[in-house]
Design an enzyme around this catalytic site. Structure first.
Site, PDB file in Angstrom:
ATOM      1  N   ASN A  20      -0.127  12.041  -2.372  1.00 55.80           N
ATOM      2  CA  ASN A  20       1.078  12.095  -3.197  1.00 55.80           C
ATOM      3  C   ASN A  20       0.749  12.832  -4.499  1.00 55.80           C
ATOM      4  O   ASN A  20      -0.408  13.215  -4.732  1.00 55.80           O
ATOM      5  CB  ASN A  20       1.583  10.681  -3.460  1.00 55.80           C
ATOM      6  CG  ASN A  20       0.705   9.929  -4.437  1.00 55.80           C
ATOM      7  OD1 ASN A  20      -0.517   9.948  -4.301  1.00 55.80           O
ATOM      8  ND2 ASN A  20       1.297   9.265  -5.409  1.00 55.80           N
ATOM      9  N   CYS A  38       0.126  12.035  -7.526  1.00 52.70           N
ATOM     10  CA  CYS A  38      -0.880  11.480  -8.440  1.00 52.70           C
ATOM     11  C   CYS A  38      -2.193  11.150  -7.754  1.00 52.70           C
ATOM     12  O   CYS A  38      -3.079  10.542  -8.368  1.00 52.70           O
ATOM     13  CB  CYS A  38      -0.318  10.244  -9.128  1.00 52.70           C
ATOM     14  SG  CYS A  38       1.075  10.602 -10.205  1.00 52.70           S
ATOM     15  N   GLU A  40      -3.119   8.938  -5.535  1.00 52.43           N
ATOM     16  CA  GLU A  40      -3.560   7.593  -5.148  1.00 52.43           C
ATOM     17  C   GLU A  40      -3.196   7.243  -3.709  1.00 52.43           C
ATOM     18  O   GLU A  40      -3.894   6.443  -3.066  1.00 52.43           O
ATOM     19  CB  GLU A  40      -3.008   6.534  -6.109  1.00 52.43           C
ATOM     20  CG  GLU A  40      -1.536   6.187  -5.956  1.00 52.43           C
ATOM     21  CD  GLU A  40      -0.636   7.034  -6.825  1.00 52.43           C
ATOM     22  OE1 GLU A  40       0.479   6.594  -7.134  1.00 52.43           O
ATOM     23  OE2 GLU A  40      -1.062   8.143  -7.208  1.00 52.43           O
TER      24      GLU A  40
END
Length: 938
Positions: free
Chosen positions: A361, A363, A365
Site C-alpha cells: 500500500n 505507506c 505497511e
C-alpha cells in the site's frame, strides 16, 4: 462499482457452527457504557489561518468530558455524517459509535460469530466501551462508511496489479481512480511492463513503465484537485533488475530540481499550489524492490544484470554499488525512492502458493497478494499501563481478541471498489491490527526509545499482540472455518507461524515488565499453533504497524504508530477556543518512575516548558537524558535508533511498518546508504528516509509570473565610488510596532525620510543589558547605516525572510500569522509597511486582505478601478492594520502551527488541504494535528 459480498454470505452460512463466547472484561453487566461517563456539549469551529475565514462550524456537539478538544474536533469534522445544519447530521459521539457497533454486531449475529444472543450483547457493550474510552480505533473508512448509505468500504489499504498490455494499463488508471475517489490509497508494481529498451510485437520501441507513470500521476492529481480533501495516495514499485530502473530512481529527483527552478521564477509550487501540476510524479511514493542477490552484489562489489521483461535475458550489466549509490543519492535529494526488501518479504509470506508479494500500500505497511485489501485498527498502548507502571497483559490480550473478532466480522459485510479486490480479500481475509502511543509508553516506563530496554519492551508487546491475534484467528477458524486460500497454503502458513514463535523464543528481555509480557506472548504462540495446526487460521494476515495519523489523534495519543515522541512540549486546545502550552504528561510520570522526588519533577518540567528539552535540567541525571529523546529538535534520536527499533519488532508482524527514518539536513549520501544497507541486514521489509529540507516546502514566493518585479538597483559603475550617507532629519515620521513571535515579545520602531523611504530600524528584544539586547541593538545600527547608504530595503527583505531559528511560531500580527524567526517576522512586516505591492508580491508577501481576495477571486490585486495607493503626504504611513489581538486571549487556529516551528518540525511539511495549517510527519505521510487530515494515509 461496488461488489456485493453475497458469495461470502452463502459461504459463511454454510460454515456456521457453534459460534464463540464473548467474555465481559471491560464493561459492566446491566450498565450501558454511555452511563459510566460524563458528557458535555462543545462548539467546534475551524478557521483558515491565512484568511481567518470560518471553514467549519458545528455547535453543541456531544463528547465525554475526558476527550480533548482536539479529538472531538477531528471526529466532528472528519467522521460525523450528514449535511451540517440538517437533522440528518450526527452531533454526538454516541451516534457515531452506535452506527458502527450496531452494524458489526448485526453482521456478527447473521454470520454466526456468537455462541448466544447474550454473547452478541456482550460484544456490543465491550466494543462500545473500548471505543468510548479511546482504547482503540478502526481505520478511517470504517468511520466514514459503516452504517451509512454509502458502500460499506472498511479497508484503507489496497494493492493493485498491472500487466504488460494496454488494456491492463488503462484498467490500472480506472481502478486507482475508484480507490482515490473513496478516500483510500493503492500501490502496485510496474515491473511486468516491458522496458523502453525492449521491442513491441510490431517492432517499435516500448514506452516503458515510467511513461505510463505520468498518466497515472496526472489522474491522481486530477481527482485530488476535483474536490478531495487530501492528496491521492499511491505507491509505485519497480524491481531492481528492471532495465528502466535508473530512470525510475532519478525520476523524482529531477522533478524536484524543476520545482526549485520554477519557484525561483515566482511560480506557486507548494503541494496545493496552482502551478505544482506542471511537474510530474508528485502524487506517489516510489520504492525500489531489491533482492538478496542485488544486495549481496552491492556488498561484494560485483556487477548485476538488468533483465528483459519478456524472456528474462540480461539486457545490461551494471555495477551494483553504483546503482545502489544512485538510489541513495536520489533519496538524499528528494526522499524517494524508498526500499522494499523482496526476499525478506516473501520469506514471511503466509500464502506463497497463491503468488508472490510484489507490492505494498502507499505507506508500505500492508504487503500481501495483488488485487487485495486490508482493513486496519490500532490499539492505544498507554491505556494498558497501570498506575504502578506495569503493563496489563490480561486486558491487552482481551482487547486484541475482541478487536480481531470485530475486524474479521467486517469482511463479511464489506463492499470493495473492484470485483478482483473483493474476491481476493474475502478469500484471504487480511487484517492489520497495530498500535499507537509506543513512544509515550516507553517514556512513561523510563525506557529510552534508542535503548536495549526500549526495544525489548516494544518487541515483547508486538509479539504478544500478533500472537494473541493469530490465536484468536485460529479459534475463529475452528468455529467458522479457515480462510478459503488456507488449504492451498497450509504448509506455508504454518511455516510462518513457527518462524514468529521461534523469534519470540529468541527474544531476550531486560526487566520484569518485559519478562511478564514475553511470558504471556509465549503462551499465546503455543496456543495459537496448537489450535491452528488442527483447524487452520481465519486470516492470512493479522498485524502491521500503520501511521495512525488521524485515528491516533482521535484516541488522544501523544505518539503515533511506532514513532518516538515528537516533542516534549505540546499545545493543548481549549474548549472555549485558544490553546495553552503544556509539557507532555508522560514526562512527570517518567520522572517519578525513575525515582525523582516531586520538587525535582517540578523543576525539570519547568525547565522543559522554557527550553523544550531536558539538556541541563536541574537535578536530572545525564544517564536519564535518553528517556526524553524525541524525534526532532535538540537530542533528536539518531537515524539508526529508528532502524533498530523497526528491526526489533519486525519479526512479530505479519506485514511491515510505516515509518520514515528522519535524518538531519547535514546527513550525507553515505549516511543514507548505511541506513538502507543496515535495514536489509537487520531483516526489515521496507524502509524510507527523509533528510530535513531535502524537498521544496513552504513557498518562498506566491507571486505570479505576470507580476512585474521591482526594478533592480542601478549597476555599480566600473570605477569604485564611495557610498554617500543620506542622514535623516532631526524630526522624522516613524512607526512603532509591538510584536510576539513564538512567545517572545519585542518592539520595532521604523523611521522614514520625509520624502518617503525607510531610513532606520530600532529593535527592542530581551532585557536591558542582556546579550540578546546588545546583539539586537548592534543589528539595528548595521541595518540603519546600510539603509542610509542606499542599500534597498528589498535587498534586506530577500536576505532575511525565511531565515529559520528559535524563537519561531505563531505571531500576534493578523497579516503574518506565522514566522520562522524574529528576523523573518521583522522584514516581512517592514516589507508590508514600506514596499510597493509589486516589489513584495514578487517575494510572496501579502496582507491578510490580499490573501483573502486571492481565495475569492484568484487575484491578490484589487480591481483596477479601485485606487489602493495612499495619497502622497508629507509623512507617509502604511495602511492601518486591525489592532493586534492579545496572544493570551486570541484563538489559536492550530496547535500544529505552534508545534511545528517551536519544536523543530521539518520546515517543508505541506499545508493541510482542509484547514490550511502546516502538517507534521506521520509514518511516510503527513498529518494535520488541527483537523486530522492526512496527506494520503488513513
Amino acid at each position: 462499482m461496488s461488489v456485493t459480498p453475497e458469495a461470502s454470505r452463502k459461504s459463511g452460512s454454510a460454515r456456521r457452527r457453534q459460534g464463540l463466547p464473548v467474555p465481559r472484561v471491560f464493561s459492566t453487566a446491566g450498565v450501558h457504557p454511555y452511563d459510566e461517563v460524563t458528557w458535555e456539549r462543545r462548539d467546534v469551529v475551524q478557521t483558515n489561518w491565512k484568511s481567518g475565514e470560518t471553514i467549519f462550524e458545528q455547535r453543541g456537539v456531544e463528547f465525554p468530558s475526558t476527550w480533548s478538544m482536539n479529538a472531538s474536533t477531528i471526529v466532528t469534522t472528519k467522521y460525523f455524517r450528514g449535511a451540517v445544519g440538517t437533522e440528518a447530521r450526527e452531533s454526538s459521539l454516541r451516534q457515531l459509535i452506535d452506527r458502527v457497533v450496531r452494524t458489526y454486531t448485526a453482521a456478527g449475529t447473521e454470520h454466526g460469530y456468537f455462541a448466544t444472543a447474550e454473547d452478541a450483547t456482550t460484544f456490543a457493550d465491550e466494543l462500545t466501551w473500548l471505543l468510548l474510552h479511546q482504547y482503540f480505533a478502526f481505520n478511517s473508512p470504517v468511520w466514514f462508511n459503516v452504517g451509512t448509505s454509502s458502500p460499506q468500504q472498511v479497508s484503507a489499504c489496497f494493492i493493485l496489479s498491472v500487466d504488460d498490455t494496454m488494456e491492463s494499463i488503462l484498467n490500472w488508471y480506472r481502478e486507482e481512480g475508484l480507490i482515490f475517489k473513496g478516500g483510500s490509497g493503492a500501490g502496485l508494481n510496474l515491473s511486468r511492463i516491458r522496458s523502453s529498451k525492449e521491442l513491441l510485437s510490431s517492432g517499435g520501441a516500448a514506452s516503458g513503465p515510467i511513461s505510463f507513470m505520468r498518466g497515472a500521476d496526472a489522474s491522481a492529481g486530477t481527482i485530488k484537485s476535483g474536490g478531495a480533501t487530501r492528496r491521492a495516495a499511491k505507491m509505485v514499485v519497480l524491481d531492481v533488475d528492471h532495465p528502466d530502473i535508473e530512470e525510475f530512481v532519478e525520476t523524482k529527483a529531477r522533478e524536484e530540481d524543476k520545482i526549485r527552478a520554477l519557484r525561483e521564477a515566482g511560480f506557486d509550487m507548494d503541494l496545493g499550489g496552482r502551478d505544482i501540476v506542471s511537474v510530474q510524479y508528485q502524487n506517489a511514493n516510489n520504492s525500489v524492490r531489491v533482492t538478496d542477490e542485488f544486495m549481496n552484489a552491492v556488498e561484494e562489489g560485483r556487477s548485476f544484470g538488468l533483465r528483459a521483461r519478456q524472456d528474462g535475458r540480461v539486457v545490461e550489466e551494471v555495477d551494483a554499488k553504483t546503482l545502489f549509490r544512485k538510489i541513495a543519492k536520489a533519496a538524499w535529494e528528494c526522499a524517494d525512492p524508498g526500499l522494499q526488501y523482496d526476499d525478506t518479504i516473501n520469506a514471511w509470506h503466509t500464502s506463497p502458493e497463491s503468488g508472490r508479494i510484489t507490492a505494498s500500500n502507499p505507506c508500505s505497511e500492508y504487503m500481501h497478494l495483488d488485487n487485495s485489501s486490508c482493513n486496519l485498527s490500532s490499539v492505544n498502548l498507554l491505556k494498558f499501563l497501570r498506575d504502578d507502571d506495569t503493563f496489563d497483559v490480561a486486558r491487552f490480550t482481551a482487547a486484541v481478541e475482541l478487536i480481531i473478532t470485530a475486524m474479521d466480522i467486517s469482511i463479511s459485510f464489506a463492499d470493495f471498489p473492484t470485483e478482483a479486490i473483493g474476491e481476493t480479500t474475502r478469500a484471504y481475509r487480511q487484517l492489520g491490527i497495530g498500535y499507537a502511543n509506543l513512544g509515550a509508553l516507553l517514556m512513561a516506563t523510563g525506557h529510552g526509545y534508542d535503548s536495549d530496554g526500549g526495544r525489548s519492551l516494544a518487541a515483547a508487546i508486538t509479539s504478544l499482540m500478533t500472537g494473541a491475534a493469530y490465536r484468536r484467528s485460529a479459534e475463529l477458524a475452528a468455529a467458522l472455518g479457515p480462510y478459503e486460500g488456507y488449504a492451498r497454503n497450509a504448509v506455508g502458513h504454518q511455516r510462518v507461524m513457527r518462524k514468529h514463535a521461534v523469534a519470540n523464543d529468541d527474544l531476550r528481555t531486560v526487566d520484569e515488565v518485559d519478562a511478564a509480557i514475553h511470558a504471556a506472548a509465549t503462551e499465546e504462540w503455543r496456543a495459537g499453533l496448537r489450535i491452528g495446526e488442527k483447524s487452520g487460521w481465519r486470516n492470512a494476515q493479522a498485524s502491521l504497524l500503520a501511521p495512525t495519523g488521524t485515528i491516533g489523534f482521535m484516541m488522544d495519543c501523544d505518539t503515533t504508530g511506532i514513532e518516538p515522541d515528537f516533542s516534549l512540549v505540546k499545545f493543548k486546545k481549549l474548549v472555549g477556543g485558544g490553546s495553552m502550552q503544556i509539557v507532555n504528561q508522560t514526562v512527570p510520570r517518567a520522572l517519578r518512575r525513575l525515582g525523582y522526588a516531586e520538587d525535582a519533577v517540578e523543576a525539570v518540567v519547568e525547565h522543559i516548558a522554557e527550553h523544550g528539552n531536558v539538556v541541563d535540567a536541574p537535578g536530572l541525571s545525564r544517564e536519564h537524558y535518553e528517556v526524553f529523546d524525541t524525534a526532532m529538535g535538540r537530542r533528536a534520536i539518531a537515524p539508526m535508533g529508528h532502524v533498530k527499533m523497526m528491526a526489533a519488532v519486525q519479526p512479530f508482524l505479519s506485514g511491515a511498518i510505516s515509518k520514515t527514518v528522519n535524518l538531519p539536513e547535514t546527513a550525507t549520501v553515505d549516511d543514507i546508504e548505511k541506513v538502507y544497507f543496515d535495514g536489509w541486514k537487520l531483516g526489515l521489509k521496507a524502509l524510507a528516509v527523509y533528510r530535513d529540507n531535502c524537498k521544496v516546502g513552504q513557498p518562498l514566493s506566491d507571486g505570479r509570473t505576470e507580476k512585474k518585479v521591482a526594478p533592480a538597483p542601478a549597476p555599480v559603475p566600473d570605477a569604485p565610488q564611495k557610498a554617500v550617507r543620506k542622514r535623516l532629519p532631526k524630526q522624522r515620521p516613524s512607526i512603532t510596532t509591538s510584536f510576539t513571535v513564538g512567545g517572545a515579545e519585542g518592539y520595532m520602531t521604523a523611521g522614514s525620510y520625509p520624502d518617503d523611504g525607510l531610513g532606520e530600524v530600532f529593535l527592542k528584544l530581551g532585557k536591558q543589558g542582556s546579550t540578546l539586547s546588545g546583539v539586537m541593538d548592534a543589528f539595528s545600527i548595521a541595518v540603519s547605516v546600510g539603509l542610509q547608504h542606499g542599500v534597498p530595503l528589498e535587498t534586506y527583505v530577500r536576505k532575511f525572510t525565511n531565515l529559520r531559528f528559535e524563537p519561531a511560531g505563531l505571531t500576534d500580527d493578523p497579516d503574518i500569522r506565522m514566522a520562522q524567526s524574529i528576523m523573518d517576522y521583522i522584514f516581512r512586516r517592514l516589507a508590508l509597511d514600506h514596499l510597493s505591492f509589486e516589489a513584495r508580491s514578487s517575494m510572496g508577501i501579502y496582507t491578510t486582505a490580499e490573501r483573502t481576495r486571492n481565495l475569492e477571486t484568484g487575484s491578490y490585486e484589487a480591481p483596477e478601478d479601485v485606487d489602493l495607493e495612499a495619497p502622497e503626504t508629507e509623512s507617509p504611513a502604511p495602511a492601518a492594520a486591525a489592532p493586534y489581538p492579545s496572544r493570551r486571549t486570541d484563538t489559536v487556529h492550530s496547535s500544529a502551527e505552534l508545534l511545528e516551528l517551536q519544536q523543530g518540525q521539518a520546515a517543508d511539511a505541506p499545508l493541510c488541504f482542509s484547514c490550511g495549517t502546516k502538517m507534521r510527519p506521520s509514518g511516510t505521510c503527513y498529518v494535520c494535528e488541527s483537523c486530522g487530515s492526512t496527506s494520503g494515509c488513513s
